[in-house]
Enzyme design. Structure first.
Site, short mmCIF file in Angstrom:
data_model
loop_
_atom_site.label_atom_id
_atom_site.label_comp_id
_atom_site.label_asym_id
_atom_site.label_seq_id
_atom_site.Cartn_x
_atom_site.Cartn_y
_atom_site.Cartn_z
CE1 TYR A 1 0.63 -6.56 2.85
CE2 TYR A 1 -0.97 -7.95 3.96
CZ TYR A 1 0.04 -7.79 3.05
OH TYR A 1 0.45 -8.87 2.31
CG ASP B 1 13.86 4.57 -1.60
OD1 ASP B 1 13.98 4.70 -0.37
OD2 ASP B 1 13.81 5.54 -2.38
CE LYS C 1 10.16 7.15 -0.48
NZ LYS C 1 11.31 6.83 -1.33
CG ASP D 1 3.83 -8.39 2.07
OD1 ASP D 1 3.85 -9.59 2.36
OD2 ASP D 1 3.34 -7.95 1.02
#
Ligand code: NAD
Length: 337
Positions: free
Chosen positions: A124, A204, A171, A228
């Site tokens: 970001y 995920d 992740k 986000d």
């Protein structure tokens, strides 16, 4: 006690929802002196910048601010004022609660989740460049410093608000260095908070679980980009943007604002829902230590929305912004008895 709070009404629908929110906050009886300041595309001519130094200085001085949405013109060349404010004031934690409110149409009835999103780094930060003509590169930065302060923030928040569990999202199976560091730091901080349960989830899998079994989660700790995305997913679980509040917090300063934008097509029409900004004001009152007033405002919003009569179009009603605000202020009076 009298508080001074910086108020940035914003543009588009901002001034209307801010007026309704101030009226409702006033009805709780908390004594607030609003320090009104400006920002946004509309003030560039006046100040030569969308973020006048007086506005930033006011937040630094009062330490607490409430803000309506600000339009970011596409392709205008200036940075988002929202992002600039967060950066300038080092508001490193973005808090986004998602709570079911009866009367708001959604797929679930008992959601009570909070996303704690790191606000300063990760992909970001927008550190990107072209590599030749046919490729581009974006640099993902994760630091121990930023990961530790956001993890600590999440655990302190959980403890203060009587929440039972923090779930760190990452992740790290693929991004072993960046997300690996985030997870390692979160685990280290978790070890200092024996009273709060800790677990981690791969992002995920987390997205799927939030849709299927949201009741399993409580405080969700995320690096910037996953936060986000997942916070919008959580807003969707409780019926969307109209009732989604937010807070941007630093060590000393706090800025409260709705998740939604300035909805320019509805500006000046007394049409939109002031609920998201009012729920942001609930967070603000809690931050000020005015818990009773915060509960009062929340209960009044819940009751008016639940009754379904004096609500705006998005909640299935025909009331205007002002009328919904007045109904909430009236309900506060009734609850005070
Ligand atoms: P938006 O949230 O302004 O509006 C999207 C749609 O959601 C609206 O057309 C409307 O149908 C609905 N909506 C939004 N708020 C509502 C409310 N309070 N009550 C009822 N319905 C509501 O999103 P957008 O159109 O993508 O963005 C418009 C502008 O707002 C852009 O310039 C964007 O950059 C800016 N923005 C600012 C902030 C902020 O200030 N924090 C956040 C998001 C977007």
């Amino acid at each position: 006690m009298k508080y001074r709070v910086t108020c940035i009404p914003g543009d588009g629908i901002g001034p209307e929802i801010m007026a309704a929110t101030k009226e409702a906050v006033g009805a709780t009886g908390v004594d607030i002196e609003w320090v009104d300041v400006e920002a946004g595309a509309d003030v560039i001519e006046k100040y030569g910048t969308p973020l006048p130094p007086e506005t930033v200085a006011s937040v630094r001085e009062t330490k607490v601010a409430i803000k309506g949405p600000l339009t970011t013109p596409v392709g205008s060349g200036f940075r988002s004022v929202n992002v600039a404010l967060r950066k300038e004031l080092d508001l490193y934690a973005n808090l986004r609660p998602a709570i079911s409110i009866p009367g708001v149409k959604s797929r679930y009835e008992d959601i009570d989740l909070v996303v704690v999103r790191e606000n300063t780094e990760d992909l970001y930060a927008g550190i990107e460049h072209s590599v030749g003509k046919d490729a581009a590169e974006s640099i993902k930065i994760i630091t121990r410093y930023a990961s530790e302060r956001i993890a600590r923030f999440a655990f302190e928040y959980a403890r203060r608000e009587g929440r039972r569990k923090v779930t760190a999202v990452h992740k790290a199976n693929i991004m072993k260095y960046t997300d690996g560091l985030f997870l390692e730091v979160a685990r280290g901080v978790a070890a200092e908070y024996g009273d709060i349960e800790f677990e981690d989830r791969i992002v995920d899998n987390m997205a799927m679980q939030l849709v299927q079994k949201p009741e399993l989660y409580d405080v969700i700790l995320c690096p910037n980009l996953y936060g986000d995305i997942l916070s919008d997913l959580c807003a969707g679980l409780v019926g969307g943007l109209g009732m989604a509040p937010g807070a941007n917090l630093g060590d000393e300063l706090a800025l409260f604002e709705p998740v939604h934008g300035s909805a320019p097509k509805y500006a000046g029409q007394n049409k939109v829902n002031p609920g998201a900004l009012m729920l942001s004001a609930v967070l603000m009152l809690r931050h000020l230590g005015e818990r009773e007033a915060a509960d009062l405002l929340f209960n009044a919003i819940r009751d008016v929305v639940g009754a379904g009569r004096d609500v705006t179009y998005d909640l299935g009603g025909t009331a205007g912004t002002r009328e919904m605000g007045q109904a909430i202020a009236r309900r506060i009076g009734e609850l005070q008895g």
